[in-house]
Design an enzyme around this catalytic site. Structure first.
Site, PDB file in Angstrom:
ATOM      1  CE  LYS A  14      -2.041  -1.059   3.880  1.00  0.00           C
ATOM      2  NZ  LYS A  14      -1.486  -2.378   4.243  1.00  0.00           N
ATOM      3  NE  ARG A  89      -3.917  -1.156   9.193  1.00  0.00           N
ATOM      4  CZ  ARG A  89      -2.866  -0.683   8.533  1.00  0.00           C
ATOM      5  NH1 ARG A  89      -2.866   0.542   8.072  1.00  0.00           N
ATOM      6  NH2 ARG A  89      -1.815  -1.452   8.325  1.00  0.00           N
ATOM      7  NE  ARG A 128       7.928  -2.529   6.278  1.00  0.00           N
ATOM      8  CZ  ARG A 128       6.621  -2.307   6.292  1.00  0.00           C
ATOM      9  NH1 ARG A 128       6.071  -1.602   5.320  1.00  0.00           N
ATOM     10  NH2 ARG A 128       5.860  -2.783   7.232  1.00  0.00           N
ATOM     11  NE  ARG A 134       6.967  -0.242   9.923  1.00  0.00           N
ATOM     12  CZ  ARG A 134       5.922  -0.200   9.117  1.00  0.00           C
ATOM     13  NH1 ARG A 134       5.989   0.452   7.985  1.00  0.00           N
ATOM     14  NH2 ARG A 134       4.804  -0.803   9.450  1.00  0.00           N
ATOM     15  NE  ARG A 145       2.280  -4.864  11.064  1.00  0.00           N
ATOM     16  CZ  ARG A 145       3.311  -4.579  10.298  1.00  0.00           C
ATOM     17  NH1 ARG A 145       4.512  -5.022  10.605  1.00  0.00           N
ATOM     18  NH2 ARG A 145       3.156  -3.861   9.225  1.00  0.00           N
TER      19      ARG A 145
HETATM   20  P1  B4P Z   1       4.703  -1.550   2.017  1.00  0.00           P
HETATM   21  O1  B4P Z   1       4.305  -0.827   0.793  1.00  0.00           O
HETATM   22  O2  B4P Z   1       5.500  -0.744   3.022  1.00  0.00           O
HETATM   23  O3  B4P Z   1       3.476  -2.215   2.790  1.00  0.00           O
HETATM   24  P2  B4P Z   1       2.182  -1.614   3.495  1.00  0.00           P
HETATM   25  O4  B4P Z   1       1.053  -2.418   2.973  1.00  0.00           O
HETATM   26  O5  B4P Z   1       2.078  -0.125   3.335  1.00  0.00           O
HETATM   27  O6  B4P Z   1       2.562  -1.879   5.026  1.00  0.00           O
HETATM   28  P3  B4P Z   1       1.855  -1.884   6.428  1.00  0.00           P
HETATM   29  O7  B4P Z   1       0.401  -2.228   6.321  1.00  0.00           O
HETATM   30  O8  B4P Z   1       2.726  -2.807   7.200  1.00  0.00           O
HETATM   31  O9  B4P Z   1       2.063  -0.496   7.130  1.00  0.00           O
HETATM   32  P4  B4P Z   1       1.254   0.654   7.857  1.00  0.00           P
HETATM   33  O10 B4P Z   1       2.270   1.701   7.993  1.00  0.00           O
HETATM   34  O11 B4P Z   1       0.002   0.992   7.134  1.00  0.00           O
HETATM   35  O12 B4P Z   1       5.510  -2.835   1.562  1.00  0.00           O
HETATM   36  C1  B4P Z   1       6.108  -3.733   2.474  1.00  0.00           C
HETATM   37  C2  B4P Z   1       7.447  -4.226   1.949  1.00  0.00           C
HETATM   38  O13 B4P Z   1       7.263  -4.938   0.726  1.00  0.00           O
HETATM   39  C3  B4P Z   1       8.439  -3.100   1.623  1.00  0.00           C
HETATM   40  O14 B4P Z   1       9.725  -3.509   2.039  1.00  0.00           O
HETATM   41  C4  B4P Z   1       8.368  -2.966   0.110  1.00  0.00           C
HETATM   42  O15 B4P Z   1       9.583  -2.515  -0.445  1.00  0.00           O
HETATM   43  C5  B4P Z   1       8.076  -4.396  -0.314  1.00  0.00           C
HETATM   44  N1  B4P Z   1       7.284  -4.468  -1.542  1.00  0.00           N
HETATM   45  C6  B4P Z   1       6.209  -3.704  -1.866  1.00  0.00           C
HETATM   46  N2  B4P Z   1       5.719  -4.061  -3.072  1.00  0.00           N
HETATM   47  C7  B4P Z   1       6.501  -5.113  -3.508  1.00  0.00           C
HETATM   48  C8  B4P Z   1       6.486  -5.925  -4.689  1.00  0.00           C
HETATM   49  N3  B4P Z   1       5.592  -5.744  -5.679  1.00  0.00           N
HETATM   50  N4  B4P Z   1       7.405  -6.916  -4.795  1.00  0.00           N
HETATM   51  C9  B4P Z   1       8.321  -7.100  -3.826  1.00  0.00           C
HETATM   52  N5  B4P Z   1       8.399  -6.362  -2.685  1.00  0.00           N
HETATM   53  C10 B4P Z   1       7.496  -5.373  -2.523  1.00  0.00           C
HETATM   54  O16 B4P Z   1       0.802   0.126   9.329  1.00  0.00           O
HETATM   55  C11 B4P Z   1       1.675  -0.041  10.441  1.00  0.00           C
HETATM   56  C12 B4P Z   1       0.921  -0.085  11.788  1.00  0.00           C
HETATM   57  O17 B4P Z   1       0.335   1.227  12.078  1.00  0.00           O
HETATM   58  C13 B4P Z   1      -0.295  -1.023  11.897  1.00  0.00           C
HETATM   59  O18 B4P Z   1       0.080  -2.346  12.231  1.00  0.00           O
HETATM   60  C14 B4P Z   1      -1.131  -0.336  13.035  1.00  0.00           C
HETATM   61  O19 B4P Z   1      -0.649  -0.642  14.321  1.00  0.00           O
HETATM   62  C15 B4P Z   1      -0.921   1.137  12.781  1.00  0.00           C
HETATM   63  N6  B4P Z   1      -1.995   1.728  11.933  1.00  0.00           N
HETATM   64  C16 B4P Z   1      -1.807   2.265  10.693  1.00  0.00           C
HETATM   65  N7  B4P Z   1      -2.986   2.711  10.188  1.00  0.00           N
HETATM   66  C17 B4P Z   1      -3.936   2.436  11.137  1.00  0.00           C
HETATM   67  C18 B4P Z   1      -5.344   2.636  11.209  1.00  0.00           C
HETATM   68  N8  B4P Z   1      -6.022   3.208  10.182  1.00  0.00           N
HETATM   69  N9  B4P Z   1      -6.024   2.232  12.304  1.00  0.00           N
HETATM   70  C19 B4P Z   1      -5.375   1.666  13.329  1.00  0.00           C
HETATM   71  N10 B4P Z   1      -4.033   1.432  13.348  1.00  0.00           N
HETATM   72  C20 B4P Z   1      -3.309   1.813  12.257  1.00  0.00           C
END
Ligand code: B4P
Length: 193
Positions: A14, A89, A128, A134, A145
């Site tokens: 995302k 979420r 990551r 992190r 998670r």
């Molecule tokens: P990302 O792109 O970083 O993944 P994400 O889905 O954004 O991550 P996440 O859900 O963990 O994070 P968030 O900050 O929202 O990709 C992950 C990895 O994969 C990276 O290393 C990237 O380089 C790699 N990658 C991506 N695409 C790829 C591909 N096509 N091929 C290979 N590798 C690839 O959430 C973190 C925490 O914050 C949650 O657990 C929660 O505690 C809190 N939080 C955030 N929003 C919240 C909400 N709305 N309500 C309540 N808590 C919340």
């Protein structure tokens, strides 16, 4: 105004895809994960509270996140639109967002849900964690998670499916290939800038 939600499990890409989409279509990127991490880093009262949940792989309480989003939207009155990354979420967050946007005379136009197999999610997040430092990217917390995603976040897809706004996209291709698949849907609403 065009408003997009990028939806999917932890590690589905995302954050990665949102940055590309925001640059390509000139949308304002709103990531609740980034906003929360910056509060944690600044050791604000909100950040100290949020850290307790994030470190355990739990979702931060709805009222904390909803308040943050409202002020973020108000900061960019001239935006072409918003891309919501990692929000909503929970069903309560989705309902609050609908109300908030209605109050601002706008709405969610499209929800793109990234589908990635669980084994690939775990591999990516552990990868990551090696570089990001992190505190929530270790195997024990990652498993929590993903569990939290299945129980609280997955139902949000039904909320938008019922409004006929949900499109599913396979997210286990390369970053560029996945972006092209997402862009095909966005192009039906908005031209790149
Ligand atoms: P990302 O792109 O970083 O993944 P994400 O889905 O954004 O991550 P996440 O859900 O963990 O994070 P968030 O900050 O929202 O990709 C992950 C990895 O994969 C990276 O290393 C990237 O380089 C790699 N990658 C991506 N695409 C790829 C591909 N096509 N091929 C290979 N590798 C690839 O959430 C973190 C925490 O914050 C949650 O657990 C929660 O505690 C809190 N939080 C955030 N929003 C919240 C909400 N709305 N309500 C309540 N808590 C919340």
């Amino acid at each position: 105004m065009f408003n997009l939600v990028l939806f999917g499990p932890p590690g589905s890409g995302k954050g990665t895809q949102s940055m590309h989409i925001a640059n390509t279509y000139h949308l304002q990127h709103v990531s609740t994960g980034d906003l929360l991490r910056s509060e944690v880093e600044g050791q604000t009262p909100l950040g100290v509270e949020a850290k307790k949940y994030m470190d355990q792989g739990l979702l931060v309480p709805d009222e904390v996140v909803i308040g943050m989003i409202s002020s973020k939207i108000d900061e960019s009155p001239e935006a072409r639109g918003f891309i919501f990354d990692g929000f909503p979420r929970t069903k309560a967050q989705a309902e609050a967002l609908d109300k908030l946007l209605e109050f601002k005379n706008t709405k969610i136009d499209l929800v793109l849900a990234l589908d990635v197999p669980e084994a690939e999610l775990i591999t990516r997040l552990i990868g990551r964690g090696v570089n990001s430092g992190r505190s929530d990217d270790n195997q024990e917390v990652i498993v929590k998670r993903i569990k939290e995603y299945h129980s609280k976040t997955e139902p949000v897809a039904n909320h938008y499916d019922a409004q006929d706004k949900l499109e599913r996209v396979k997210g286990d291709h390369t970053i560029d290939e996945t972006f092209k698949l997402l862009a095909r849907h966005i192009d039906r609403y908005l031209l790149p800038v």
